[in-house]
Design a protein around this motif. Structure first.
Motif, PDB file in Angstrom:
ATOM      1  N   ASP A  37       0.833  -1.206   0.000  1.00 41.16           N
ATOM      2  CA  ASP A  37       0.000   0.000   0.000  1.00 41.16           C
ATOM      3  C   ASP A  37       0.868   1.257   0.000  1.00 41.16           C
ATOM      4  OD1 ASP A  37      -2.384  -1.417  -0.038  1.00 41.16           O
ATOM      5  OD2 ASP A  37      -2.641  -1.347   2.143  1.00 41.16           O
ATOM      6  N   GLY A  40       2.594   1.665  -3.369  1.00 37.53           N
ATOM      7  CA  GLY A  40       1.632   2.138  -4.357  1.00 37.53           C
ATOM      8  C   GLY A  40       1.384   3.632  -4.237  1.00 37.53           C
ATOM      9  N   ARG A  41       1.280   4.109  -3.000  1.00 36.49           N
ATOM     10  CA  ARG A  41       1.064   5.546  -2.804  1.00 36.49           C
ATOM     11  C   ARG A  41       2.221   6.369  -3.356  1.00 36.49           C
ATOM     12  NH1 ARG A  41      -1.296   3.726   1.976  1.00 36.49           N
ATOM     13  NH2 ARG A  41       0.608   4.036   3.179  1.00 36.49           N
ATOM     14  N   LEU A  45      -0.639   4.733  -7.248  1.00 41.84           N
ATOM     15  CA  LEU A  45      -1.450   3.610  -7.714  1.00 41.84           C
ATOM     16  C   LEU A  45      -2.137   2.899  -6.557  1.00 41.84           C
ATOM     17  CD1 LEU A  45       0.974   2.021 -10.346  1.00 41.84           C
ATOM     18  CD2 LEU A  45      -1.024   3.456 -10.785  1.00 41.84           C
ATOM     19  N   HIS A  46      -3.325   2.390  -6.824  1.00 42.36           N
ATOM     20  CA  HIS A  46      -4.073   1.591  -5.865  1.00 42.36           C
ATOM     21  C   HIS A  46      -3.494   0.177  -5.822  1.00 42.36           C
ATOM     22  CE1 HIS A  46      -7.346   4.547  -5.711  1.00 42.36           C
ATOM     23  NE2 HIS A  46      -7.177   4.674  -7.008  1.00 42.36           N
ATOM     24  N   ARG A  47      -3.823  -0.547  -4.765  1.00 39.87           N
ATOM     25  CA  ARG A  47      -3.373  -1.941  -4.633  1.00 39.87           C
ATOM     26  C   ARG A  47      -3.811  -2.781  -5.837  1.00 39.87           C
ATOM     27  NH1 ARG A  47      -2.031  -5.735  -1.154  1.00 39.87           N
ATOM     28  NH2 ARG A  47      -1.857  -4.326   0.588  1.00 39.87           N
ATOM     29  N   THR A  48      -5.055  -2.613  -6.274  1.00 38.51           N
ATOM     30  CA  THR A  48      -5.540  -3.387  -7.414  1.00 38.51           C
ATOM     31  C   THR A  48      -4.765  -3.026  -8.680  1.00 38.51           C
ATOM     32  OG1 THR A  48      -7.716  -3.519  -6.398  1.00 38.51           O
ATOM     33  CG2 THR A  48      -7.596  -4.020  -8.747  1.00 38.51           C
ATOM     34  N   ASP A  49      -4.399  -1.760  -8.823  1.00 38.25           N
ATOM     35  CA  ASP A  49      -3.593  -1.346  -9.980  1.00 38.25           C
ATOM     36  C   ASP A  49      -2.240  -2.056  -9.957  1.00 38.25           C
ATOM     37  OD1 ASP A  49      -5.723   0.382 -10.373  1.00 38.25           O
ATOM     38  OD2 ASP A  49      -4.634   2.152  -9.694  1.00 38.25           O
ATOM     39  N   VAL A  85      -9.748   0.026 -13.710  1.00 38.94           N
ATOM     40  CA  VAL A  85      -8.332  -0.251 -13.437  1.00 38.94           C
ATOM     41  C   VAL A  85      -7.492   0.062 -14.675  1.00 38.94           C
ATOM     42  CG1 VAL A  85      -6.641  -2.079 -12.994  1.00 38.94           C
ATOM     43  CG2 VAL A  85      -8.730  -1.967 -11.637  1.00 38.94           C
ATOM     44  N   ARG A  88      -7.207   3.763 -15.289  1.00 38.13           N
ATOM     45  CA  ARG A  88      -6.256   4.409 -14.371  1.00 38.13           C
ATOM     46  C   ARG A  88      -4.819   4.135 -14.791  1.00 38.13           C
ATOM     47  NH1 ARG A  88      -9.813   2.545 -10.201  1.00 38.13           N
ATOM     48  NH2 ARG A  88      -8.353   0.866  -9.695  1.00 38.13           N
TER      49      ARG A  88
END
Length: 190
Positions: A37, A40-41, A45-49, A85, A88
């Motif tokens: 997490d 990603g920040r 990007l999000h976790r799913t990304d 997704v 993004r």
């Protein structure tokens, strides 16, 4: 070496080696989740990304093409969520959409050099920290640890594959979305 038989109590024995390993695996998983997490920040990007990029990179390394539908299946996402997704990732410069050379109706998703660069920058500290923490273990200890982690991973994968998959109703919008994405022929119109 004999087979290990864990102690069976109403409450787990904290000195039971199996309990200790399972607790350590859970703790590692939770720490890893928090680090992913945070990583990603750092690249927005999000976790799913990040999971999507991992799938795109792994499949590309294996010589496999990936459509948005393929990605959605691997991520267990609905078509609209998969589209979000991919949008993004494209908007951030981490992925591109391209027509398949074999079937021009099919749209593929590819990771970009930016994704590789940002992924390296985001995850290098985590990899370096893990390498440093494991550097003093012997080759034999690392091989044993590898077997433990592989067995635990395999057990969860087996469990996941045995679970029933929820079926979602396909709507006309889903079929039109598939057709627009090049994943199936266009639906008949009334």
């Amino acid at each position: 070496m004999g087979e290990y038989t864990p102690t069976v109590n109403s409450a787990p024995d904290p000195h039971d080696p199996l309990h200790a390993v399972m607790t350590a695996l859970r703790d590692f998983s939770e720490s890893s989740d928090r680090m992913v997490d945070s990583a990603g920040r750092t690249v927005g990007l999000h976790r799913t990304d990040l999971r999507a990029l991992n799938i795109l990179m792994r499949r590309a390394a294996e010589g496999m093409e990936t459509s948005a539908s393929d990605l959605g299946r691997h991520l267990n996402l609905t078509k609209p969520a998969t589209t979000a997704v991919v949008d993004r990732l494209v908007d951030s410069g981490h992925a591109v959409r391209e027509r398949s050379l074999q079937d021009r109706r099919r749209v593929l998703v590819h990771h970009t050099d930016t994704a590789v660069r940002d992924g390296g920058a985001a995850f290098a500290p985590m990899g370096g920290s893990l390498r440093a923490a494991l550097a003093d273990f012997s080759e034999e200890e690392l091989r044993t640890a590898l077997r433990v982690v592989q067995a635990a991973t395999g057990a969860l994968q087996d469990l996941e594959s045995a679970l029933p998959r929820p079926q979602t109703a396909r709507t006309g919008a889903d079929r039109r979305h598939d057709a627009a994405a090049g994943d199936s022929p266009a639906p008949p119109t009334a």
